[in-house]
Design an enzyme around this catalytic site. Structure first.
Site, PDB file in Angstrom:
ATOM      1  N   HIS A   1       5.435   3.873  -2.621  1.00  0.00           N
ATOM      2  CA  HIS A   1       6.738   4.130  -1.996  1.00  0.00           C
ATOM      3  C   HIS A   1       7.118   5.603  -2.146  1.00  0.00           C
ATOM      4  O   HIS A   1       6.534   6.332  -2.954  1.00  0.00           O
ATOM      5  CB  HIS A   1       7.798   3.233  -2.640  1.00  0.00           C
ATOM      6  CG  HIS A   1       7.638   1.780  -2.260  1.00  0.00           C
ATOM      7  ND1 HIS A   1       8.502   0.797  -2.682  1.00  0.00           N
ATOM      8  CD2 HIS A   1       6.722   1.151  -1.482  1.00  0.00           C
ATOM      9  CE1 HIS A   1       8.128  -0.367  -2.177  1.00  0.00           C
ATOM     10  NE2 HIS A   1       7.041  -0.180  -1.457  1.00  0.00           N
TER      11      HIS A   1
ATOM     12  N   GLU B   1       9.694   7.066  -3.501  1.00  0.00           N
ATOM     13  CA  GLU B   1      10.154   7.469  -4.837  1.00  0.00           C
ATOM     14  C   GLU B   1       8.951   7.732  -5.749  1.00  0.00           C
ATOM     15  O   GLU B   1       8.940   8.700  -6.514  1.00  0.00           O
ATOM     16  CB  GLU B   1      11.020   6.368  -5.470  1.00  0.00           C
ATOM     17  CG  GLU B   1      12.318   6.091  -4.734  1.00  0.00           C
ATOM     18  CD  GLU B   1      12.175   4.971  -3.703  1.00  0.00           C
ATOM     19  OE1 GLU B   1      11.130   4.900  -3.028  1.00  0.00           O
ATOM     20  OE2 GLU B   1      13.121   4.184  -3.568  1.00  0.00           O
TER      21      GLU B   1
ATOM     22  N   CYS C   1      14.130  -0.041  -4.371  1.00  0.00           N
ATOM     23  CA  CYS C   1      13.907  -1.481  -4.567  1.00  0.00           C
ATOM     24  C   CYS C   1      13.803  -1.792  -6.054  1.00  0.00           C
ATOM     25  O   CYS C   1      13.489  -0.928  -6.872  1.00  0.00           O
ATOM     26  CB  CYS C   1      12.637  -1.915  -3.842  1.00  0.00           C
ATOM     27  SG  CYS C   1      11.155  -1.079  -4.413  1.00  0.00           S
TER      28      CYS C   1
ATOM     29  N   CYS D   1      10.778   0.475  -7.399  1.00  0.00           N
ATOM     30  CA  CYS D   1      11.062   1.896  -7.622  1.00  0.00           C
ATOM     31  C   CYS D   1      12.203   2.149  -8.603  1.00  0.00           C
ATOM     32  O   CYS D   1      12.178   3.165  -9.307  1.00  0.00           O
ATOM     33  CB  CYS D   1      11.396   2.565  -6.301  1.00  0.00           C
ATOM     34  SG  CYS D   1       9.993   2.547  -5.202  1.00  0.00           S
TER      35      CYS D   1
ATOM     36  N   ALA E   1     -11.315   0.965  20.503  1.00  0.00           N
ATOM     37  CA  ALA E   1     -11.884   2.282  20.803  1.00  0.00           C
ATOM     38  C   ALA E   1     -12.463   2.198  22.199  1.00  0.00           C
ATOM     39  O   ALA E   1     -13.154   1.229  22.528  1.00  0.00           O
ATOM     40  CB  ALA E   1     -12.983   2.613  19.796  1.00  0.00           C
TER      41      ALA E   1
ATOM     42  N   ASP F   1     -21.054  -8.713  18.184  1.00  0.00           N
ATOM     43  CA  ASP F   1     -21.130  -7.597  17.229  1.00  0.00           C
ATOM     44  C   ASP F   1     -21.572  -8.049  15.841  1.00  0.00           C
ATOM     45  O   ASP F   1     -21.952  -7.219  15.017  1.00  0.00           O
ATOM     46  CB  ASP F   1     -19.759  -6.908  17.101  1.00  0.00           C
ATOM     47  CG  ASP F   1     -19.306  -6.254  18.397  1.00  0.00           C
ATOM     48  OD1 ASP F   1     -20.060  -6.332  19.386  1.00  0.00           O
ATOM     49  OD2 ASP F   1     -18.199  -5.685  18.416  1.00  0.00           O
TER      50      ASP F   1
ATOM     51  N   LEU G   1     -16.222  -6.906   8.977  1.00  0.00           N
ATOM     52  CA  LEU G   1     -14.762  -6.700   9.014  1.00  0.00           C
ATOM     53  C   LEU G   1     -14.133  -6.335   7.678  1.00  0.00           C
ATOM     54  O   LEU G   1     -12.917  -6.202   7.589  1.00  0.00           O
ATOM     55  CB  LEU G   1     -14.030  -7.922   9.606  1.00  0.00           C
ATOM     56  CG  LEU G   1     -14.347  -8.276  11.062  1.00  0.00           C
ATOM     57  CD1 LEU G   1     -13.579  -9.535  11.476  1.00  0.00           C
ATOM     58  CD2 LEU G   1     -13.993  -7.130  11.991  1.00  0.00           C
TER      59      LEU G   1
ATOM     60  N   ARG H   1     -14.817  -0.438   4.329  1.00  0.00           N
ATOM     61  CA  ARG H   1     -15.812   0.283   3.518  1.00  0.00           C
ATOM     62  C   ARG H   1     -15.431   1.758   3.479  1.00  0.00           C
ATOM     63  O   ARG H   1     -16.108   2.592   4.063  1.00  0.00           O
ATOM     64  CB  ARG H   1     -17.218   0.166   4.150  1.00  0.00           C
ATOM     65  CG  ARG H   1     -17.765  -1.209   4.289  1.00  0.00           C
ATOM     66  CD  ARG H   1     -19.138  -1.168   4.954  1.00  0.00           C
ATOM     67  NE  ARG H   1     -19.100  -0.503   6.239  1.00  0.00           N
ATOM     68  CZ  ARG H   1     -18.833  -1.112   7.393  1.00  0.00           C
ATOM     69  NH1 ARG H   1     -18.587  -2.405   7.419  1.00  0.00           N
ATOM     70  NH2 ARG H   1     -18.820  -0.437   8.513  1.00  0.00           N
TER      71      ARG H   1
ATOM     72  N   LEU I   1      -9.070 -11.316  23.780  1.00  0.00           N
ATOM     73  CA  LEU I   1      -8.090 -11.638  22.731  1.00  0.00           C
ATOM     74  C   LEU I   1      -6.872 -10.718  22.833  1.00  0.00           C
ATOM     75  O   LEU I   1      -5.736 -11.169  22.703  1.00  0.00           O
ATOM     76  CB  LEU I   1      -8.734 -11.539  21.340  1.00  0.00           C
ATOM     77  CG  LEU I   1      -7.788 -11.826  20.173  1.00  0.00           C
ATOM     78  CD1 LEU I   1      -7.172 -13.226  20.286  1.00  0.00           C
ATOM     79  CD2 LEU I   1      -8.503 -11.684  18.831  1.00  0.00           C
TER      80      LEU I   1
END
Ligand SMILES: NC(=O)c1ccc[n+]([C@@H]2O[C@H](COP(=O)([O-])OP(=O)(O)OC[C@H]3O[C@@H](n4cnc5c(N)ncnc54)[C@H](OP(=O)(O)O)[C@@H]3O)[C@@H](O)[C@H]2O)c1
Length: 378
Positions: free
Chosen positions: A56, A58, A81, A93, A162, A208, A212, A215, A309
């Protein structure tokens, strides 16, 4: 509540300037800025919330100030918070400001976040810190999208792709490797490590064979998002990377009502979770799937294609943001997939779905174009 001092409002406006334009990275968290100023009026620390899952404002400001935070005034655009929640990635914080010895806190906006609202200022005040709430239009102007997201029952969902200059996300044979450059691909790895779930369509999973999992190059091991496949007919191959790594990190496959039981059993035997979320025909009800994810604590989702999708998700109104890498390349081919497919178009040319607050940055040889999806049905 103690009163404000001359210069407080200007300091708050300066804290707000740090966070301006950052909500592309932070939502569904708020963009927040923080300045730490010592008793002599010198700025000793500054920070802003850089992105969902990252420290955050802070914490960033305290880190930059080090021991000079002791006795300083913290100017924060949103109330600090105080509540540590299950699943929350960053510690609260207000206790950190206290531990650092901050003497005074000036903030602008209240946090409407259920039982958490007001808790931070109360905790600080009870510990003897002078707390001032001061109206600051620049700080309030940071928050409209966050306020809308806070009352959204669905996760904050980013559609990412992409594409080439001629609008292709793969070649005519379906190959999508290396569409974007090295820097863009590194950016995607980073984006994956900052979401709670990554989602792909059944054809992307088949063609593909993606893993997922993020890395990132170097650095600490990233947090692994839930990997989700939208697969109406449950065609995911038991030998796929996703299926064979499901015991290492979770994979959820959402299918329609008519998915064959034998396929389900084969995937479940590998540790894949299969959830029937039936929509029309053999399809998956995407709003219901998103609601299911939200109920499990998923707050930010990255949909990584493909075009079918994306089209279904945009049409269903579950996409809040787009993240598009544009590579200076051409592929051609009438049959090569495009980023938003579907049999029917989303809109007419005279009334396209126009992204809002578009941000364009360079990413190596590519452009990264990001923007918010307007909140009316496409
Ligand atoms: N460059 C990039 O950024 C990028 C990213 C991802 C993918 N790609 C490329 O894009 C191509 C694949 O894209 P695509 O558009 O052909 O396919 P896709 O979107 O990956 O998958 C389409 C399939 O997902 C399932 N699906 C999608 N929405 C659904 C819903 N609401 N309910 C149920 N099932 C749903 C359906 O499977 P069923 O018909 O089996 O029910 C549908 O046929 C590949 O060549 C891939 O390499 C490129």
């Amino acid at each position: 509540m103690t009163s404000s001092l001359p210069g407080d409002r200007e300091r708050l406006a300066a804290a707000a300037a740090l966070a301006r334009g950052r909500d592309h990275d932070t939502l569904p968290n708020p963009p927040v800025g923080c300045l730490l100023v010592d008793a002599g009026g010198e700025v000793v620390g500054a920070g802003f919330h850089r992105g969902f899952g990252l420290p955050h404002a802070e914490a960033e400001a305290l880190e930059s100030a080090g021991p000079r935070a002791r006795g300083a005034t913290a100017f924060v655009t949103l109330e600090p918070c105080a509540v540590a929640r299950p699943g929350k990635r960053t510690p609260p914080c207000a206790p950190r400001l206290l531990a650092a010895g901050v003497a005074r806190v000036v903030y602008s906006c209240d946090d409407p976040d259920g039982d958490a609202g007001g808790e931070g200022p109360r905790l600080l005040r009870e510990a003897g810190v002078a707390v001032v709430r001061l109206a600051c239009p620049e700080a309030e102007a940071l928050l409209p999208r966050w306020r809308a997201a806070a009352s959204d029952p669905l996760p904050w969902t980013v559609a990412k792709w992409a594409m080439t200059l001629d609008g292709k996300i793969a070649d005519a044979r379906g190959g999508a490797r290396w569409i974007s450059g090295e820097e863009s691909r590194a950016r995607v790895q980073e984006a994956r490590s900052r979401v709670d779930a990554v989602m792909v369509g059944a054809r992307t999973a088949a063609l593909d064979d993606p893993d997922l999992r993020p890395r990132p190059a170097g650095g600490p091991a990233p947090r692994i998002p839930l990997r989700v496949v939208v697969d109406g007919s449950l065609r995911m191959h038991p030998g796929s990377r996703l299926a064979t790594t499901a015991r290492e990190s979770p994979v959820l496959v959402a299918c329609g009502g008519a998915a064959p039981g034998a396929r389900r059993a084969a995937l479940e035997a590998l540790g894949v979770e299969v959830a029937a979320v039936p929509g029309p025909g053999r399809g998956v009800d995407l709003p219901a799937l998103m609601a299911l994810l939200r109920a499990r604590g998923v707050r930010r989702v990255l949909i990584e294609g493909g075009g079918e999708l994306h089209a279904a998700a945009l049409r269903a109104g579950v996409v809040r943001q787009a993240m598009v890498f544009l590579a200076p390349t051409l592929l051609g081919g009438r049959g090569a997939p495009t980023p938003v497919g579907g049999a029917e178009g989303l809109r007419q040319a005279a009334d396209p779905l126009r992204l809002e607050e578009v941000r364009v940055t360079s990413c190596g040889p590519d452009l990264l174009i990001e923007g918010f999806v307007p909140r009316r049905a496409p």
